[in-house]
Structure formats: structure tokens, C-alpha cells
Design a protein around this motif. Sequence first.
Motif, PDB file in Angstrom:
ATOM      1  N   ARG A 196      -4.866  -1.086  18.388  1.00 58.07           N
ATOM      2  CA  ARG A 196      -3.832  -0.647  19.324  1.00 58.07           C
ATOM      3  C   ARG A 196      -3.669   0.863  19.268  1.00 58.07           C
ATOM      4  NH1 ARG A 196       0.489  -4.654  16.743  1.00 58.07           N
ATOM      5  NH2 ARG A 196      -0.565  -3.704  14.988  1.00 58.07           N
ATOM      6  N   PRO A 197      -3.312   1.468  20.383  1.00 61.07           N
ATOM      7  CA  PRO A 197      -3.076   2.917  20.398  1.00 61.07           C
ATOM      8  C   PRO A 197      -1.736   3.241  19.730  1.00 61.07           C
ATOM      9  CG  PRO A 197      -2.617   1.999  22.562  1.00 61.07           C
ATOM     10  CD  PRO A 197      -3.161   0.874  21.720  1.00 61.07           C
ATOM     11  N   GLU A 198      -1.549   4.503  19.395  1.00 58.19           N
ATOM     12  CA  GLU A 198      -0.256   4.933  18.865  1.00 58.19           C
ATOM     13  C   GLU A 198       0.813   4.578  19.882  1.00 58.19           C
ATOM     14  OE1 GLU A 198       0.388   6.148  15.838  1.00 58.19           O
ATOM     15  OE2 GLU A 198      -1.712   6.092  15.305  1.00 58.19           O
ATOM     16  N   PRO A 199       2.013   4.203  19.463  1.00 62.18           N
ATOM     17  CA  PRO A 199       2.582   4.401  18.141  1.00 62.18           C
ATOM     18  C   PRO A 199       2.227   3.327  17.119  1.00 62.18           C
ATOM     19  CG  PRO A 199       4.259   3.502  19.562  1.00 62.18           C
ATOM     20  CD  PRO A 199       3.023   3.674  20.398  1.00 62.18           C
ATOM     21  N   ALA A 200       1.421   2.333  17.506  1.00 63.13           N
ATOM     22  CA  ALA A 200       0.987   1.340  16.513  1.00 63.13           C
ATOM     23  C   ALA A 200       0.245   2.072  15.399  1.00 63.13           C
ATOM     24  CB  ALA A 200       0.082   0.303  17.166  1.00 63.13           C
ATOM     25  N   LYS A 201       0.295   1.540  14.231  1.00 67.41           N
ATOM     26  CA  LYS A 201      -0.281   2.198  13.052  1.00 67.41           C
ATOM     27  C   LYS A 201      -1.621   1.620  12.640  1.00 67.41           C
ATOM     28  CE  LYS A 201       3.475   4.674  12.352  1.00 67.41           C
ATOM     29  NZ  LYS A 201       3.551   5.849  13.155  1.00 67.41           N
ATOM     30  N   ASP A 202      -2.311   0.918  13.558  1.00 65.61           N
ATOM     31  CA  ASP A 202      -3.581   0.273  13.209  1.00 65.61           C
ATOM     32  C   ASP A 202      -4.606   1.259  12.660  1.00 65.61           C
ATOM     33  OD1 ASP A 202      -2.644  -2.228  13.982  1.00 65.61           O
ATOM     34  OD2 ASP A 202      -3.366  -1.994  16.029  1.00 65.61           O
ATOM     35  N   PHE A 203      -4.708   2.430  13.273  1.00 61.63           N
ATOM     36  CA  PHE A 203      -5.728   3.386  12.862  1.00 61.63           C
ATOM     37  C   PHE A 203      -5.458   3.897  11.442  1.00 61.63           C
ATOM     38  CE2 PHE A 203      -7.961   7.417  12.597  1.00 61.63           C
ATOM     39  CZ  PHE A 203      -9.204   7.075  13.119  1.00 61.63           C
ATOM     40  N   VAL A 204      -4.231   4.314  11.187  1.00 56.67           N
ATOM     41  CA  VAL A 204      -3.861   4.815   9.848  1.00 56.67           C
ATOM     42  C   VAL A 204      -4.027   3.706   8.812  1.00 56.67           C
ATOM     43  CG1 VAL A 204      -1.951   5.726   8.452  1.00 56.67           C
ATOM     44  CG2 VAL A 204      -2.297   6.557  10.784  1.00 56.67           C
ATOM     45  N   ASP A 205      -3.607   2.506   9.167  1.00 58.11           N
ATOM     46  CA  ASP A 205      -3.746   1.371   8.249  1.00 58.11           C
ATOM     47  C   ASP A 205      -5.217   1.092   7.948  1.00 58.11           C
ATOM     48  OD1 ASP A 205      -0.981   1.179   8.406  1.00 58.11           O
ATOM     49  OD2 ASP A 205      -0.991  -0.609   9.670  1.00 58.11           O
ATOM     50  N   ALA A 206      -6.054   1.087   8.985  1.00 56.29           N
ATOM     51  CA  ALA A 206      -7.493   0.832   8.797  1.00 56.29           C
ATOM     52  C   ALA A 206      -8.120   1.918   7.923  1.00 56.29           C
ATOM     53  CB  ALA A 206      -8.203   0.753  10.149  1.00 56.29           C
ATOM     54  N   TYR A 207      -7.709   3.147   8.111  1.00 56.50           N
ATOM     55  CA  TYR A 207      -8.205   4.265   7.300  1.00 56.50           C
ATOM     56  C   TYR A 207      -7.881   4.009   5.821  1.00 56.50           C
ATOM     57  CZ  TYR A 207      -8.676   9.041   5.487  1.00 56.50           C
ATOM     58  OH  TYR A 207      -9.031  10.144   4.752  1.00 56.50           O
ATOM     59  N   ILE A 208      -6.637   3.645   5.541  1.00 59.37           N
ATOM     60  CA  ILE A 208      -6.206   3.388   4.146  1.00 59.37           C
ATOM     61  C   ILE A 208      -6.966   2.200   3.565  1.00 59.37           C
ATOM     62  CG2 ILE A 208      -4.216   2.608   2.770  1.00 59.37           C
ATOM     63  CD1 ILE A 208      -2.854   4.908   3.878  1.00 59.37           C
ATOM     64  N   LEU A 209      -7.146   1.164   4.357  1.00 57.00           N
ATOM     65  CA  LEU A 209      -7.858  -0.021   3.878  1.00 57.00           C
ATOM     66  C   LEU A 209      -9.332   0.289   3.619  1.00 57.00           C
ATOM     67  CD1 LEU A 209      -6.106  -2.585   6.216  1.00 57.00           C
ATOM     68  CD2 LEU A 209      -5.959  -2.559   3.711  1.00 57.00           C
ATOM     69  N   CYS A 210      -9.955   1.094   4.477  1.00 56.80           N
ATOM     70  CA  CYS A 210     -11.351   1.505   4.244  1.00 56.80           C
ATOM     71  C   CYS A 210     -11.467   2.284   2.938  1.00 56.80           C
ATOM     72  CB  CYS A 210     -11.870   2.350   5.405  1.00 56.80           C
ATOM     73  SG  CYS A 210     -12.365   1.392   6.842  1.00 56.80           S
ATOM     74  N   TYR A 217       0.802  -1.220   0.000  1.00 57.87           N
ATOM     75  CA  TYR A 217       0.000   0.000   0.000  1.00 57.87           C
ATOM     76  C   TYR A 217       0.838   1.274   0.000  1.00 57.87           C
ATOM     77  CZ  TYR A 217      -3.891  -3.081   0.837  1.00 57.87           C
ATOM     78  OH  TYR A 217      -4.834  -4.066   0.699  1.00 57.87           O
ATOM     79  N   ASP A 218       2.166   1.136   0.032  1.00 59.53           N
ATOM     80  CA  ASP A 218       3.070   2.299   0.075  1.00 59.53           C
ATOM     81  C   ASP A 218       2.621   3.289   1.141  1.00 59.53           C
ATOM     82  OD1 ASP A 218       4.798   1.417  -1.969  1.00 59.53           O
ATOM     83  OD2 ASP A 218       3.408   2.135  -3.493  1.00 59.53           O
ATOM     84  N   ASN A 219       2.093   2.766   2.260  1.00 53.49           N
ATOM     85  CA  ASN A 219       1.557   3.598   3.321  1.00 53.49           C
ATOM     86  C   ASN A 219       2.627   4.035   4.308  1.00 53.49           C
ATOM     87  OD1 ASN A 219      -0.112   4.773   5.266  1.00 53.49           O
ATOM     88  ND2 ASN A 219      -0.487   2.832   6.256  1.00 53.49           N
TER      89      ASN A 219
END
Length: 188
Positions: free
Chosen positions: A130-144, A47-49
Motif C-alpha cells: 500500500r502507498p503511504e500513509p500505510a507503513k508497508d514499505f517501512v515495515d518490509a524494510y525492517i523485516l528484510c 519490532y519497536d518500529n
Amino acid sequence: MNKFKDIGLMNKEKLLQIFDYLNERLRENQMQLEITIYDGSIMTMVYDNRPATRDIDCVFSETNFKLLDNILELTKFAFNLTDGWINEEIKEPLKSILKEDKETYRVYSNLKILKPKAEQLLAMKVLAARPEPAKDFVDAYILCKDLNITTKEKLLDICSGYIYLTLIGERQRKFIEYLGEDLGYDWK
């Protein structure tokens, strides 16, 4: 000078070089290997995220682990990688997944790299939340965005194919609510 070399990060180019190197060592040892990659590795390569990742979250197919360990140690040395550059801890969260939905990412002569489909990856990100610094939120945003998810119902429908919705607790509920808000929707 490679800006990632000294701090142990692997960008897309370095990840591909590592997989090329692994394939060559496997070929020399007449060994076939299938590896499934998850998390930061996918987001960096597919995803080049992310500019880079610290480790390769993965699961190996059944193989000669003594020989594989030797090949992984050679790879660690050749690329000056830190301890833990291969991370198989993903096996634990995979126990909560109802089904694996993999697709081929890349095929070499002796190495096959698989990845979960975007839908499965999204469900895993929602479950982890997971909360930051994990990237779950940003990743989920890109996947959505990639999957064109505009409603909470569609998100939950996708998730239900991979996780029991009863596993969604307060942390995941807030995660979904904030995810919808960042996407421009009201998912309360």
C-alpha cells in the motif's frame, strides 16, 4: 499525562495494559481466548518500529462472541478507545495467504497472543504494497533487515512460501524494486 490518550493511539505500554485488562475480564468470566495479531500491533510491540498504532489488527479464535463483545466494549470504555480499535478486516487479505505460520508472542492465564512469523508478515507486506500513509514499505524494510535478506531471489523465495507469486503485479514489483534500492541493492 498520557500523550496517546486523546488521539486514540496505542503505544506498546498501552497495548500491554489492554491485553492485561482483557485477560482479567476473561478470567472473571472463566473464558479462554486466543488472538492472532498482525500489522501495526506487531510492528509496535515486537519490532519497536512504530511509536503507536491506531488499532489492533487481529483474528480471534472460536469463542463466545456475545460475551467477548461485552468484554471488548468494557475495554473500549476503560481505555477511552475509539470505534474500530479492534480491526478484524485482516481476515480478507488472509484469504490470499497459502499458509499461516504463527508463533506464540505472549501467554496470560486466560489469553494467548499469537503472531505470524516474520517471513509471513513480510510476504503480507509485499502483497499489500500500500502507498503511504500505510507503513508497508517501512515495515518490509525492517523485516528484510531482521531476516538478513540481501537478494530479490531470497525475498521472492520467502514470499512464495506464503503467497502465489502470480499475485505480484506492477505495484508489488515496483515496491520490491524500491525496497531493494533502499536496502542498497539492485533488485530490478
